[in-house]
Scaffold this motif. Structure first.
Motif, PDB file in Angstrom:
ATOM      1  N   GLY A 150      27.362  21.721  49.029  1.00  0.00           N
ATOM      2  CA  GLY A 150      28.097  20.978  50.034  1.00  0.00           C
ATOM      3  C   GLY A 150      29.590  20.915  49.816  1.00  0.00           C
ATOM      4  O   GLY A 150      30.329  20.409  50.666  1.00  0.00           O
ATOM      5  N   ALA A 151      30.053  21.438  48.675  1.00  0.00           N
ATOM      6  CA  ALA A 151      31.495  21.445  48.395  1.00  0.00           C
ATOM      7  C   ALA A 151      32.192  22.470  49.271  1.00  0.00           C
ATOM      8  O   ALA A 151      31.626  23.503  49.636  1.00  0.00           O
ATOM      9  CB  ALA A 151      31.739  21.750  46.926  1.00  0.00           C
ATOM     10  N   THR A 152      33.428  22.201  49.595  1.00  0.00           N
ATOM     11  CA  THR A 152      34.259  23.136  50.336  1.00  0.00           C
ATOM     12  C   THR A 152      35.236  23.809  49.383  1.00  0.00           C
ATOM     13  O   THR A 152      35.470  23.341  48.263  1.00  0.00           O
ATOM     14  CB  THR A 152      35.042  22.421  51.445  1.00  0.00           C
ATOM     15  OG1 THR A 152      35.847  21.398  50.851  1.00  0.00           O
ATOM     16  CG2 THR A 152      34.097  21.800  52.466  1.00  0.00           C
ATOM     17  N   PHE A 153      35.808  24.915  49.829  1.00  0.00           N
ATOM     18  CA  PHE A 153      36.924  25.485  49.082  1.00  0.00           C
ATOM     19  C   PHE A 153      38.062  24.471  49.081  1.00  0.00           C
ATOM     20  O   PHE A 153      38.359  23.841  50.111  1.00  0.00           O
ATOM     21  CB  PHE A 153      37.402  26.790  49.719  1.00  0.00           C
ATOM     22  CG  PHE A 153      36.466  27.939  49.513  1.00  0.00           C
ATOM     23  CD1 PHE A 153      36.276  28.477  48.251  1.00  0.00           C
ATOM     24  CD2 PHE A 153      35.771  28.490  50.582  1.00  0.00           C
ATOM     25  CE1 PHE A 153      35.413  29.542  48.048  1.00  0.00           C
ATOM     26  CE2 PHE A 153      34.915  29.555  50.397  1.00  0.00           C
ATOM     27  CZ  PHE A 153      34.724  30.084  49.127  1.00  0.00           C
ATOM     28  N   PHE A 154      38.701  24.320  47.928  1.00  0.00           N
ATOM     29  CA  PHE A 154      39.713  23.283  47.783  1.00  0.00           C
ATOM     30  C   PHE A 154      41.095  23.833  47.446  1.00  0.00           C
ATOM     31  O   PHE A 154      42.099  23.406  48.000  1.00  0.00           O
ATOM     32  CB  PHE A 154      39.285  22.292  46.700  1.00  0.00           C
ATOM     33  CG  PHE A 154      40.302  21.233  46.394  1.00  0.00           C
ATOM     34  CD1 PHE A 154      40.571  20.217  47.299  1.00  0.00           C
ATOM     35  CD2 PHE A 154      41.001  21.245  45.191  1.00  0.00           C
ATOM     36  CE1 PHE A 154      41.515  19.237  47.022  1.00  0.00           C
ATOM     37  CE2 PHE A 154      41.950  20.278  44.903  1.00  0.00           C
ATOM     38  CZ  PHE A 154      42.198  19.270  45.826  1.00  0.00           C
ATOM     39  N   ASP A 155      41.141  24.811  46.538  1.00  0.00           N
ATOM     40  CA  ASP A 155      42.443  25.289  46.081  1.00  0.00           C
ATOM     41  C   ASP A 155      42.330  26.732  45.606  1.00  0.00           C
ATOM     42  O   ASP A 155      41.363  27.099  44.938  1.00  0.00           O
ATOM     43  CB  ASP A 155      42.969  24.404  44.954  1.00  0.00           C
ATOM     44  CG  ASP A 155      44.366  24.814  44.525  1.00  0.00           C
ATOM     45  OD1 ASP A 155      45.276  24.768  45.357  1.00  0.00           O
ATOM     46  OD2 ASP A 155      44.536  25.188  43.353  1.00  0.00           O
ATOM     47  N   GLU A 204      39.253  34.130  42.693  1.00  0.00           N
ATOM     48  CA  GLU A 204      39.007  32.867  42.001  1.00  0.00           C
ATOM     49  C   GLU A 204      39.398  31.712  42.917  1.00  0.00           C
ATOM     50  O   GLU A 204      40.368  31.808  43.675  1.00  0.00           O
ATOM     51  CB  GLU A 204      39.838  32.803  40.715  1.00  0.00           C
ATOM     52  CG  GLU A 204      39.784  31.486  39.973  1.00  0.00           C
ATOM     53  CD  GLU A 204      40.785  31.418  38.838  1.00  0.00           C
ATOM     54  OE1 GLU A 204      41.080  30.305  38.367  1.00  0.00           O
ATOM     55  OE2 GLU A 204      41.294  32.493  38.432  1.00  0.00           O
ATOM     56  N   ALA A 205      38.640  30.615  42.853  1.00  0.00           N
ATOM     57  CA  ALA A 205      38.979  29.437  43.653  1.00  0.00           C
ATOM     58  C   ALA A 205      38.389  28.186  43.020  1.00  0.00           C
ATOM     59  O   ALA A 205      37.395  28.251  42.291  1.00  0.00           O
ATOM     60  CB  ALA A 205      38.469  29.585  45.082  1.00  0.00           C
ATOM     61  N   TRP A 206      39.004  27.040  43.296  1.00  0.00           N
ATOM     62  CA  TRP A 206      38.392  25.747  42.987  1.00  0.00           C
ATOM     63  C   TRP A 206      37.623  25.283  44.209  1.00  0.00           C
ATOM     64  O   TRP A 206      38.044  25.504  45.346  1.00  0.00           O
ATOM     65  CB  TRP A 206      39.458  24.691  42.696  1.00  0.00           C
ATOM     66  CG  TRP A 206      40.189  24.862  41.407  1.00  0.00           C
ATOM     67  CD1 TRP A 206      40.017  25.818  40.456  1.00  0.00           C
ATOM     68  CD2 TRP A 206      41.244  24.020  40.940  1.00  0.00           C
ATOM     69  NE1 TRP A 206      40.895  25.653  39.432  1.00  0.00           N
ATOM     70  CE2 TRP A 206      41.666  24.551  39.697  1.00  0.00           C
ATOM     71  CE3 TRP A 206      41.883  22.890  41.450  1.00  0.00           C
ATOM     72  CZ2 TRP A 206      42.693  23.973  38.952  1.00  0.00           C
ATOM     73  CZ3 TRP A 206      42.899  22.316  40.706  1.00  0.00           C
ATOM     74  CH2 TRP A 206      43.297  22.839  39.478  1.00  0.00           C
ATOM     75  N   ASP A 207      36.487  24.596  43.970  1.00  0.00           N
ATOM     76  CA  ASP A 207      35.840  23.922  45.078  1.00  0.00           C
ATOM     77  C   ASP A 207      36.213  22.441  45.048  1.00  0.00           C
ATOM     78  O   ASP A 207      36.950  21.990  44.161  1.00  0.00           O
ATOM     79  CB  ASP A 207      34.321  24.143  45.057  1.00  0.00           C
ATOM     80  CG  ASP A 207      33.608  23.509  43.871  1.00  0.00           C
ATOM     81  OD1 ASP A 207      34.151  22.568  43.247  1.00  0.00           O
ATOM     82  OD2 ASP A 207      32.491  23.964  43.558  1.00  0.00           O
ATOM     83  N   SER A 208      35.726  21.690  46.010  1.00  0.00           N
ATOM     84  CA  SER A 208      36.120  20.288  46.118  1.00  0.00           C
ATOM     85  C   SER A 208      35.521  19.415  45.034  1.00  0.00           C
ATOM     86  O   SER A 208      35.843  18.227  44.936  1.00  0.00           O
ATOM     87  CB  SER A 208      35.743  19.739  47.500  1.00  0.00           C
ATOM     88  OG  SER A 208      34.368  19.931  47.777  1.00  0.00           O
TER      89      SER A 208
END
Length: 431
Positions: free
Chosen positions: A110-115, A132-136
């Motif tokens: 359920g997390a979204t892409f964040f950063d 590479e990405a952070w999720d929420s």
């Protein structure tokens, strides 16, 4: 060239080789070097304050500093604006969104892409990307659409939340595969190899009795990889071939540095690059206060390209002093790299055309023609997948800050004097 392993060395998977002559598409060029006959044409990919963010209502406000390009001339970059941030491609016309902060992260619960600020070096191959990405949930993850049914289908490659890793490196796309460096909490290092269609993961071993060196980039092409590795008795720069056998390019404390009599390799830098299944390779290395860039092309001998005793081209006597270790790129046996001199000179250089030439620098060659306007470039940056040999010849993609305002992703088409730069060299796998 030293080799290790028994039996015959497999150079590559089976290929069908195709050659096609390509007439130059450069209708107007900018002569960018006094000493070498390299001409360069610059093309705008995206510009802050001008290019609209896909699915957004505003323009880009900025970009990541290491865009990548593949052999079809497709470009991937990070960027943001209008409250959005994401991974974007320029496949044909710019731009297409791969992932942005409005989207759900695959397998994110359920997390979204964040950063995407950590994703400074995304990669692209055959139009498919890895990043590479952070999720929420503030977890660092790696994603790709390589090997997926459509380019809009993203899959989770690896997550630092559910692996023993405490640090991940830059992803490298090779067809349906993604390679990725990782550091375990026990200070052991490995390279993960992920296969898109089956979504399988396996460590890419450095060879029997060897370990992957600290932060050695996971560069891969047609199943061959290049990395720095070590054992109880040796520290080496090596190519791991598709059949698991290895070729040692240089051994610390043993192998002479080409072009530097009396010097032997000591330390290998973390971003070696590879092309054409290991026939071409390049890396930066250091020994006794001398730093240099070395390559081998067409499976030939190792040769020196530039080092800290060599005069920078068209500089009036300035000498190379610092090479950016993550700003070395390789395509079809030719290199492009970013380096600084001893007198505040910094530039992007290439040996396309047979000798070192300036693509762009911050002194003599800081002005370019872009969309019919003369633009002065204040700063610039390239990454390890900045150059490719495309149907339009050698092309280089880079980040730039412009004196007239804003930043941009720019593609440069390089036209060298040698006939080899007019040959399109491509391959396809046999079934």
């Amino acid at each position: 060239m030293l080799s290790q392993g028994s039996g015959s060395i497999t150079r590559c998977p089976a290929f069908k080789w195709r050659f096609a002559l390509c007439a130059s598409l450069l209708l107007s060029v900018v002569l960018n070097s006094e000493a070498a006959s390299l001409s360069v044409e610059f093309e705008l990919v995206a510009r802050s304050g001008v290019t609209t963010v896909p699915a957004g209502i505003d323009t880009f406000s900025g970009f990541g500093n290491s865009p990548a390009i593949d052999s079809q001339g497709n470009v991937v970059f990070t960027g943001g604006g209008g409250g959005l941030a994401g991974i974007y491609t320029a496949i044909g016309e710019c731009c297409q969104v791969v992932a942005d902060t409005t989207m759900m992260a695959p397998e994110g619960g359920g997390a979204t892409f964040f950063d995407f600020s950590g994703a400074q070096r995304p990669d692209i191959d055959q139009g498919r990307v890895a990043f590479e990405a952070w999720d929420s949930n503030y977890v660092t993850n790696y994603y790709s659409n390589a090997g997926q049914p459509t380019s809009s289908t993203l899959a989770l490659v690896a997550s630092l939340d559910d692996t023993p890793w405490v640090l991940g490196g830059d992803p490298w796309v090779d067809g349906d595969y993604v390679a990725l460096y990782g550091q375990q909490s026990s200070y052991e290092y490995e390279i993960l190899e992920w296969h898109g269609p089956s979504r399988s993961q396996a460590p890419l071993f450095a060879g029997d009795d060897y370990s992957v060196a600290y932060e050695s980039q996971a560069a891969r092409h047609d199943g061959a990889s290049i990395l720095s590795r070590f054992s109880s008795s040796s520290y080496e720069m090596s190519i791991i071939l598709p059949d698991g056998q290895s070729e040692i390019l240089a051994i610390s404390g043993v192998t002479p540095m080409p072009g530097l009599p009396g010097f032997v390799f000591d330390t290998f830098y973390s971003f070696p690059v590879i092309d054409r299944c290991g026939q071409d390779a390049a890396f930066l290395a250091y020994s006794n206060q001398v730093q240099g860039l070395f390559k081998r092309a067409d499976s030939g001998i190792l040769e020196g390209v530039a080092n800290t005793t060599v005069e920078m081209p068209s500089s009036g006597g300035d000498v190379f002093r610092i090479f950016n270790q993550s700003a070395l790129s390789l395509a079809n046996g030719q290199v492009a790299f970013q380096a600084k001199g001893q007198y505040f000179r910094e530039g992007i250089y290439t040996d396309v055309g047979g000798e070192l030439s300036v693509v762009l620098d911050n002194q003599n060659f800081d002005s370019i023609e872009l969309d019919g306007q003369n633009e002065r470039v204040l700063s610039f940056a390239i990454g390890p997948k900045a150059m490719a040999h495309t149907p339009n010849g050698f092309q280089l993609v880079f980040y730039a800050s412009l004196a007239s305002g804003g930043t941009a992703i720019i593609k440069a088409t390089l036209d060298g004097a040698s006939a080899s730069s007019d040959i399109i060299f491509s391959h396809s796998f046999e079934d």
